[in-house]
Design a protein around this motif. Structure first.
Motif, short mmCIF file in Angstrom:
data_model
loop_
_atom_site.label_atom_id
_atom_site.label_comp_id
_atom_site.label_asym_id
_atom_site.label_seq_id
_atom_site.Cartn_x
_atom_site.Cartn_y
_atom_site.Cartn_z
N UNK A 48 0.86 -1.18 0.00
CA UNK A 48 0.00 0.00 0.00
C UNK A 48 0.90 1.24 0.00
N UNK A 49 0.47 2.27 -0.72
CA UNK A 49 1.24 3.51 -0.71
C UNK A 49 1.14 4.15 0.67
N UNK A 50 2.26 4.72 1.14
CA UNK A 50 2.27 5.32 2.48
C UNK A 50 1.14 6.34 2.58
N UNK A 51 0.37 6.24 3.65
CA UNK A 51 -0.70 7.21 3.88
C UNK A 51 -2.02 6.81 3.25
N UNK A 52 -1.99 5.90 2.28
CA UNK A 52 -3.25 5.52 1.61
C UNK A 52 -3.87 4.32 2.35
N UNK A 53 -5.20 4.24 2.29
CA UNK A 53 -5.87 3.09 2.92
C UNK A 53 -5.74 1.89 1.99
N UNK A 54 -5.53 0.67 2.54
CA UNK A 54 -5.43 -0.49 1.65
C UNK A 54 -6.74 -0.72 0.91
N UNK A 55 -6.61 -0.95 -0.37
CA UNK A 55 -7.80 -1.21 -1.18
C UNK A 55 -7.54 -2.53 -1.83
N UNK A 56 -8.17 -3.56 -1.36
CA UNK A 56 -7.80 -4.85 -1.90
C UNK A 56 -8.88 -5.87 -1.70
N UNK A 57 -8.82 -6.87 -2.54
CA UNK A 57 -9.64 -8.06 -2.32
C UNK A 57 -9.04 -8.81 -1.13
N UNK A 58 -9.84 -9.70 -0.56
CA UNK A 58 -9.31 -10.48 0.56
C UNK A 58 -9.64 -11.95 0.37
N UNK A 59 -8.71 -12.79 0.82
CA UNK A 59 -8.87 -14.24 0.70
C UNK A 59 -9.14 -14.84 2.08
N UNK A 60 -9.97 -15.87 2.11
CA UNK A 60 -10.28 -16.52 3.39
C UNK A 60 -9.07 -17.32 3.86
N UNK A 61 -8.71 -17.15 5.12
CA UNK A 61 -7.56 -17.90 5.66
C UNK A 61 -7.94 -19.36 5.89
N UNK A 62 -7.00 -20.24 5.60
CA UNK A 62 -7.19 -21.66 5.90
C UNK A 62 -6.87 -21.90 7.37
N UNK A 63 -7.25 -23.07 7.87
CA UNK A 63 -6.92 -23.41 9.26
C UNK A 63 -8.05 -24.17 9.90
N UNK A 64 -7.82 -24.68 11.11
CA UNK A 64 -8.84 -25.50 11.77
C UNK A 64 -10.03 -24.66 12.22
N UNK A 65 -11.23 -25.16 11.97
CA UNK A 65 -12.45 -24.44 12.38
C UNK A 65 -12.99 -25.04 13.67
N UNK A 66 -13.59 -24.16 14.50
CA UNK A 66 -14.10 -24.61 15.79
C UNK A 66 -15.30 -25.53 15.61
N UNK A 67 -16.10 -25.23 14.61
CA UNK A 67 -17.28 -26.08 14.35
C UNK A 67 -17.13 -26.76 13.00
#
Ligand code: F6P
Length: 434
Positions: A48-67
């Motif tokens: 991200x450019x300094x001072x700018x807010x991140x503008x991005x898509x996001x990916x779901x993190x893998x890992x163990x789920x509680x349910x």
């Protein structure tokens, strides 16, 4: 095509009502490993450019789920390995079996024989039963204990077979063709509204799967390729005007060639599919090679098998069973061209041609890949037990993520000619733009 956030949404088989037996924590700071919740996401573009807010898509993190979606006692899982061999296949099989059996308490695990063919009773052999005892030491050996093959099967036949066997989780270990097949199976499962999770694990030494910084097996293949390059260098240096020419795998992407070139530090020309090169003319490979021989009396050339296809007058037709376009042999072609050119120019030359071919992928995994295999395999089990489906386990900024198969397949990842890896290759070889 621009990617949209909704395309990254992960499909679930249904509500998750079963408490995980893993006994992890949801409290940060209590020194107990944590479950990962579905709303923890990873930015697709973390820069991200300094001072700018991140503008991005996001990916779901893998890992163990509680349910979980699946009660462990009701799970019957199956594992299939498809496509070409890749170091670490047995590590992944072993880690899936161990995670299922030891940590989730799942005892019913099938090994599908010889790729997707094993999911078609008319073509394949019957599955074998897997357990932790059977897989305990397979990770020391290259290849896959299950066998492999290329090519898809009719997803209707596959799903019929899975349903008749009572399989409700399918792990598909393979490259782009395999993951396209996995997506087709998941779609057929959805059409029939069956509770079967399909989870893909990315495998290819070519490292050309999208949303995956490195597939398992890649670094092992690079290490093997590096030793071939080092031997080619020794051969080249030992004679007057020796040329060590090394052809490496990499159909559409030059990751192995580029990484092995960097690791070796002895390469003068690295030729990859992403960057078409010229043979003739003042700036062509042959004239540059002549200058190099005049200056240093030896040279090393690394060529990825998919490079320079535009130069070949004759190329085989069609595709292999995975849908990969058949390639002409750029290695022999270059060898002949170098000999012919140097002969005509009156430059004595001795070309030592190396084609390590399958040797770089039939070995067992090195430590880096063994580690990746463990991570991919266990994340795949967590995803499947949570009822996530039609999903690939990706590796993004060293975090394991869930990526819908629909967006991770079809188009292969290629080396960025403006990126850091290629610029390092240019720096280490001294190679200029063609
Ligand atoms: O798909 C990975 C790969 O290693 C390619 O680089 C190579 O062209 C191919 O496999 C060859 O595999 P096979 O001869 O088994 O089709």
């Amino acid at each position: 095509m621009e990617l949209k956030q909704e395309q990254l949404a992960i499909t679930h088989l249904g509500p998750r009502e079963v408490a995980s037996p893993l006994d992890l924590s949801v409290t940060p700071g209590d020194q107990v490993c944590d479950y990962t919740s579905d709303d923890m996401q990873l930015l697709f573009e973390p820069r991200v450019r300094a001072g700018a807010a991140p503008e991005s898509l996001a990916l779901e993190l893998a890992g163990p789920r509680e349910k979980l979606f699946f009660p462990p006692a009701e799970v019957k899982a199956a594992i299939v390995t498809c496509g070409g061999l890749c170091p670490g296949l047995n590590n992944v099989i072993r880690a899936i079996v161990q995670e299922l059996q030891f940590n989730y308490g799942v005892d019913e695990i099938l090994g599908i024989r010889h790729g997707y063919a094993g999911l078609n009773p008319e073509q394949g052999r019957a599955p074998i039963k897997l357990d932790a005892e059977l897989v305990s030491s397979i990770h020391h050996t290259g290849g896959t204990i299950l066998g492999t093959s290329r090519g898809p099967q009719d997803p209707r036949v596959t799903v019929e077979f899975l349903a008749s066997e009572g399989v409700n989780i399918l792990f598909c270990i393979g490259g782009d063709g395999t993951q396209r097949g996995a997506h087709a199976i998941a779609q057929e499962v959805a059409r029939r509204e069956l509770p079967i999770a399909v989870v893909g694990i990315p495998k290819t030494i070519d490292n050309d799967i999208k949303f995956c910084f490195s597939t398992f097996g890649f670094y092992t293949a690079v290490a093997e390729a590096e030793s071939a390059i080092d031997r080619a260098h020794v051969e080249a240096k030992s004679v007057l005007n020796g040329v060590g020419l090394v052809k490496l795998m990499g159909r559409e992407a030059g990751f192995i060639a580029a990484a092995a070139t960097l690791a070796s530090g002895e390469v003068n020309f690295c030729l990859i599919p992403e960057e078409p090169f010229q043979l003739d003319g003042e700036h062509g490979l042959l004239a540059r090679l002549k200058h190099r021989l005049e200056a240093r009396e030896h040279a090393v050339i690394v060529v990825a098998e998919g490079a320079g296809q535009h130069l070949l007058a004759q190329r085989p037709d069609g595709c292999d069973a995975s849908g990969n376009v058949r390639l002409g042999d750029i290695g022999y072609f270059l060898k002949a061209q170098i000999q012919q050119y140097c002969g005509a120019e009156g430059v004595p030359v001795s070309v030592k041609y190396f084609d390590p071919s399958y040797q770089i992928r039939s070995v067992s995994a090195t430590a880096v890949d063994s580690l990746l295999c463990e991570r991919f395999a266990r994340a795949a089990v967590h995803a499947a037990m949570a009822g996530k489906t039609d999903v690939l386990i990706g590796l993004w900024h060293n975090q394991l993520v869930h990526v819908p198969l629909a967006v991770s397949t079809g188009q292969k990842k290629q080396l960025d000619l403006e990126g850091e890896l290629w610029s390092s290759v240019l720096a280490v070889t001294g190679q200029e733009k063609w």
